[in-house]
Scaffold this active site. Structure first.
Site, mmCIF file in Angstrom:
data_model
loop_
_atom_site.group_PDB
_atom_site.id
_atom_site.type_symbol
_atom_site.label_atom_id
_atom_site.label_comp_id
_atom_site.label_asym_id
_atom_site.label_seq_id
_atom_site.Cartn_x
_atom_site.Cartn_y
_atom_site.Cartn_z
ATOM 1 N N LYS A 20 0.835 -1.206 0.000
ATOM 2 C CA LYS A 20 0.000 0.000 0.000
ATOM 3 C C LYS A 20 0.878 1.268 0.000
ATOM 4 O O LYS A 20 2.091 1.184 0.237
ATOM 5 C CB LYS A 20 -0.907 -0.021 1.232
ATOM 6 C CG LYS A 20 -1.918 -1.184 1.223
ATOM 7 C CD LYS A 20 -2.778 -1.144 2.482
ATOM 8 C CE LYS A 20 -3.848 -2.219 2.467
ATOM 9 N NZ LYS A 20 -4.712 -2.141 3.675
ATOM 10 N N TYR A 60 -12.353 -2.463 -3.455
ATOM 11 C CA TYR A 60 -12.881 -2.649 -2.094
ATOM 12 C C TYR A 60 -14.412 -2.636 -2.038
ATOM 13 O O TYR A 60 -14.979 -2.343 -0.978
ATOM 14 C CB TYR A 60 -12.325 -1.558 -1.165
ATOM 15 C CG TYR A 60 -10.918 -1.835 -0.652
ATOM 16 C CD1 TYR A 60 -10.607 -3.009 0.034
ATOM 17 C CD2 TYR A 60 -9.893 -0.894 -0.820
ATOM 18 C CE1 TYR A 60 -9.323 -3.250 0.522
ATOM 19 C CE2 TYR A 60 -8.603 -1.132 -0.325
ATOM 20 C CZ TYR A 60 -8.333 -2.309 0.342
ATOM 21 O OH TYR A 60 -7.074 -2.540 0.838
ATOM 22 N N PHE A 68 -15.218 3.336 7.080
ATOM 23 C CA PHE A 68 -13.866 3.704 6.654
ATOM 24 C C PHE A 68 -13.655 3.587 5.145
ATOM 25 O O PHE A 68 -12.567 3.894 4.638
ATOM 26 C CB PHE A 68 -12.822 2.846 7.398
ATOM 27 C CG PHE A 68 -13.012 1.349 7.233
ATOM 28 C CD1 PHE A 68 -12.521 0.682 6.123
ATOM 29 C CD2 PHE A 68 -13.707 0.624 8.189
ATOM 30 C CE1 PHE A 68 -12.699 -0.690 5.971
ATOM 31 C CE2 PHE A 68 -13.896 -0.755 8.037
ATOM 32 C CZ PHE A 68 -13.388 -1.405 6.922
ATOM 33 N N ARG A 96 -2.307 -14.880 3.827
ATOM 34 C CA ARG A 96 -3.088 -14.227 4.884
ATOM 35 C C ARG A 96 -2.458 -14.491 6.259
ATOM 36 O O ARG A 96 -2.414 -13.607 7.104
ATOM 37 C CB ARG A 96 -4.546 -14.718 4.873
ATOM 38 C CG ARG A 96 -5.372 -14.208 3.716
ATOM 39 C CD ARG A 96 -5.610 -12.718 3.732
ATOM 40 N NE ARG A 96 -6.445 -12.277 4.833
ATOM 41 C CZ ARG A 96 -7.036 -11.080 4.906
ATOM 42 N NH1 ARG A 96 -6.895 -10.211 3.904
ATOM 43 N NH2 ARG A 96 -7.757 -10.728 5.940
ATOM 44 N N THR A 102 -5.843 -7.946 10.386
ATOM 45 C CA THR A 102 -6.110 -6.631 9.771
ATOM 46 C C THR A 102 -5.544 -5.509 10.655
ATOM 47 O O THR A 102 -4.933 -4.567 10.161
ATOM 48 C CB THR A 102 -7.625 -6.445 9.569
ATOM 49 O OG1 THR A 102 -8.081 -7.483 8.704
ATOM 50 C CG2 THR A 102 -7.940 -5.087 8.959
ATOM 51 N N ARG A 113 2.532 -7.567 9.227
ATOM 52 C CA ARG A 113 1.942 -6.435 9.955
ATOM 53 C C ARG A 113 2.432 -6.398 11.407
ATOM 54 O O ARG A 113 2.616 -5.330 11.982
ATOM 55 C CB ARG A 113 0.419 -6.498 9.883
ATOM 56 C CG ARG A 113 -0.123 -6.109 8.494
ATOM 57 C CD ARG A 113 -1.584 -6.490 8.353
ATOM 58 N NE ARG A 113 -2.182 -6.040 7.092
ATOM 59 C CZ ARG A 113 -3.345 -6.475 6.636
ATOM 60 N NH1 ARG A 113 -4.040 -7.376 7.320
ATOM 61 N NH2 ARG A 113 -3.825 -6.020 5.491
ATOM 62 N N ASN A 123 -1.788 -0.186 7.434
ATOM 63 C CA ASN A 123 -1.269 -1.541 7.684
ATOM 64 C C ASN A 123 -0.473 -2.124 6.509
ATOM 65 O O ASN A 123 -0.311 -3.320 6.393
ATOM 66 C CB ASN A 123 -2.391 -2.467 8.155
ATOM 67 C CG ASN A 123 -3.494 -2.635 7.132
ATOM 68 O OD1 ASN A 123 -3.398 -2.110 6.020
ATOM 69 N ND2 ASN A 123 -4.525 -3.366 7.488
ATOM 70 N N HIS A 126 -1.889 -5.338 1.279
ATOM 71 C CA HIS A 126 -3.144 -6.018 0.990
ATOM 72 C C HIS A 126 -2.854 -7.424 0.489
ATOM 73 O O HIS A 126 -1.913 -7.630 -0.277
ATOM 74 C CB HIS A 126 -3.934 -5.272 -0.099
ATOM 75 C CG HIS A 126 -5.090 -6.081 -0.609
ATOM 76 N ND1 HIS A 126 -6.310 -6.109 0.033
ATOM 77 C CD2 HIS A 126 -5.196 -6.939 -1.657
ATOM 78 C CE1 HIS A 126 -7.118 -6.952 -0.619
ATOM 79 N NE2 HIS A 126 -6.462 -7.454 -1.646
ATOM 80 N N GLU A 137 -9.624 -10.224 -7.898
ATOM 81 C CA GLU A 137 -8.632 -9.144 -7.778
ATOM 82 C C GLU A 137 -7.506 -9.291 -8.795
ATOM 83 O O GLU A 137 -7.072 -8.297 -9.386
ATOM 84 C CB GLU A 137 -8.086 -9.110 -6.342
ATOM 85 C CG GLU A 137 -9.147 -8.654 -5.338
ATOM 86 C CD GLU A 137 -8.743 -8.841 -3.879
ATOM 87 O OE1 GLU A 137 -7.580 -9.239 -3.613
ATOM 88 O OE2 GLU A 137 -9.595 -8.602 -3.002
HETATM 89 N N1 UDP Z 1 -9.513 -0.733 7.600
HETATM 90 C C1 UDP Z 1 -9.580 0.432 8.351
HETATM 91 N N2 UDP Z 1 -10.320 0.428 9.497
HETATM 92 C C2 UDP Z 1 -10.992 -0.671 9.934
HETATM 93 C C3 UDP Z 1 -10.917 -1.845 9.164
HETATM 94 C C4 UDP Z 1 -10.177 -1.833 8.002
HETATM 95 O O1 UDP Z 1 -8.972 1.437 7.995
HETATM 96 O O2 UDP Z 1 -11.638 -0.612 10.981
HETATM 97 C C5 UDP Z 1 -8.718 -0.734 6.366
HETATM 98 C C6 UDP Z 1 -7.404 -1.491 6.552
HETATM 99 O O3 UDP Z 1 -6.379 -0.791 5.832
HETATM 100 C C7 UDP Z 1 -7.692 -2.827 5.902
HETATM 101 C C8 UDP Z 1 -8.621 -2.423 4.767
HETATM 102 O O4 UDP Z 1 -9.434 -1.388 5.336
HETATM 103 O O5 UDP Z 1 -6.501 -3.455 5.459
HETATM 104 C C9 UDP Z 1 -9.514 -3.503 4.228
HETATM 105 O O6 UDP Z 1 -10.232 -4.078 5.290
HETATM 106 P P1 UDP Z 1 -10.365 -5.655 5.401
HETATM 107 O O7 UDP Z 1 -11.358 -5.953 6.471
HETATM 108 O O8 UDP Z 1 -10.596 -6.246 4.056
HETATM 109 O O9 UDP Z 1 -8.896 -6.064 5.972
HETATM 110 P P2 UDP Z 1 -7.704 -6.883 5.280
HETATM 111 O O10 UDP Z 1 -8.311 -7.890 4.363
HETATM 112 O O11 UDP Z 1 -6.842 -5.877 4.560
HETATM 113 O O12 UDP Z 1 -6.965 -7.521 6.435
HETATM 114 MG MG MG Z 2 -9.733 -7.683 2.857
#
Ligand code: UDP
Ligand code: MG
Length: 160
Positions: A20, A60, A68, A96, A102, A113, A123, A126, A137
Site C-alpha cells: 500500500k 474494495y 472507513f 493471509r 487486519t 503487519r 497496515n 493487501h 482481484e
Molecule cells: N480498515 C480500516 N479500518 C478498519 C478496518 C479496516 O482502515 O476498521 C482498512 C485497513 O487498511 C484494511 C482495509 O481497510 O486493510 C480492508 O479491510 P479488510 O477488512 O478487508 O482487511 P484486510 O483484508 O486488509 O486484512
Molecule cells: Mg480484505
C-alpha cells in the site's frame, strides 16, 4: 481471463498482493517481496503504479457500507502501490497468515503487519482473503499479457 497457474503434481493457486502507499513511502517494498520469495512462492506478475480512487472503490466494493470505505479508497489512491500476483500451493491462506491480522495491534511478531506497522488504517499491505476474491482481484489488476511464464529452478525442492 488470465493464464492458468503452473501445472505440477500439486494444485497451484494465485493470489493478489499489494504494498500500500504507506508501505511504499516507508521503503518496505523490498522487505515485503523478500518474505514471499524466501517462503518459496513464485512471482508471476508485478507493477508499480498509482491507482485511481474509482479503481480502489471497485477493488474494495465488498466494504462499501463500512464507515472507513471512503477514506480507505482515497488513501489507497493517494500514492503509488506495488501490485503483484504470486503463485504457490495453498497460497491464498498462507499469505493471509503471513500478513497477520487486519489490525497490526492484534498481529503476532513474525507476521508482516506484526513486525512492520502499528495502525489499522496504515497496515502497509493487501492480500486477497479467499480464492474467489483472489481470482477477482488478479483479474481486476492485471491483463493477460502482464503475466510472465517461467519455471523457478527451486520448484522440485519446494514441492514433492
Ligand atoms: N480498515 C480500516 N479500518 C478498519 C478496518 C479496516 O482502515 O476498521 C482498512 C485497513 O487498511 C484494511 C482495509 O481497510 O486493510 C480492508 O479491510 P479488510 O477488512 O478487508 O482487511 P484486510 O483484508 O486488509 O486484512
Ligand atoms: Mg480484505
Amino acid at each position: 481471463l488470465n493464464p492458468k497457474p503452473s501445472r505440477l503434481s500439486v494444485d497451484m493457486e494465485r493470489t493478489f498482493i499489494a504494498v500500500k502507499p504507506d508501505g511504499v513511502q516507508r521503503g518496505l517494498i523490498g522487505e515485503i517481496i523478500k518474505r514471499f520469495e524466501t517462503r518459496g512462492f513464485k512471482l508471476v506478475a508485478s507493477k508499480f503504479m498509482k491507482a485511481s480512487e474509482d479503481f480502489m472503490k471497485t477493488h474494495y466494493l465488498d466494504l462499501k457500507d463500512m464507515p472507513f470505505y471512503a477514506g480507505l479508497c482515497k488513501y489507497m489512491s493517494s500514492g503509488p502501490v506495488f501490485a503483484m500476483v504470486w503463485e504457490g500451493q495453498n497460497i491464498v491462506k498462507l499469505v493471509r497468515m503471513m500478513l497477520g491480522e487486519t489490525n497490526p495491534a492484534d498481529s503476532k511478531p513474525g507476521s508482516i503487519r506484526g513486525d512492520l506497522c502499528i495502525n489499522i488504517g496504515r497496515n502497509i499491505i493487501h492480500g486477497s482473503d479467499t480464492l474467489e476474491n483472489a481470482k477477482r482481484e488478479v483479474g481486476l489488476w492485471f491483463k493477460a499479457e502482464e503475466f510472465v511464464e517461467w519455471t523457478p529452478c527451486a520448484q522440485p525442492f519446494l514441492y514433492e
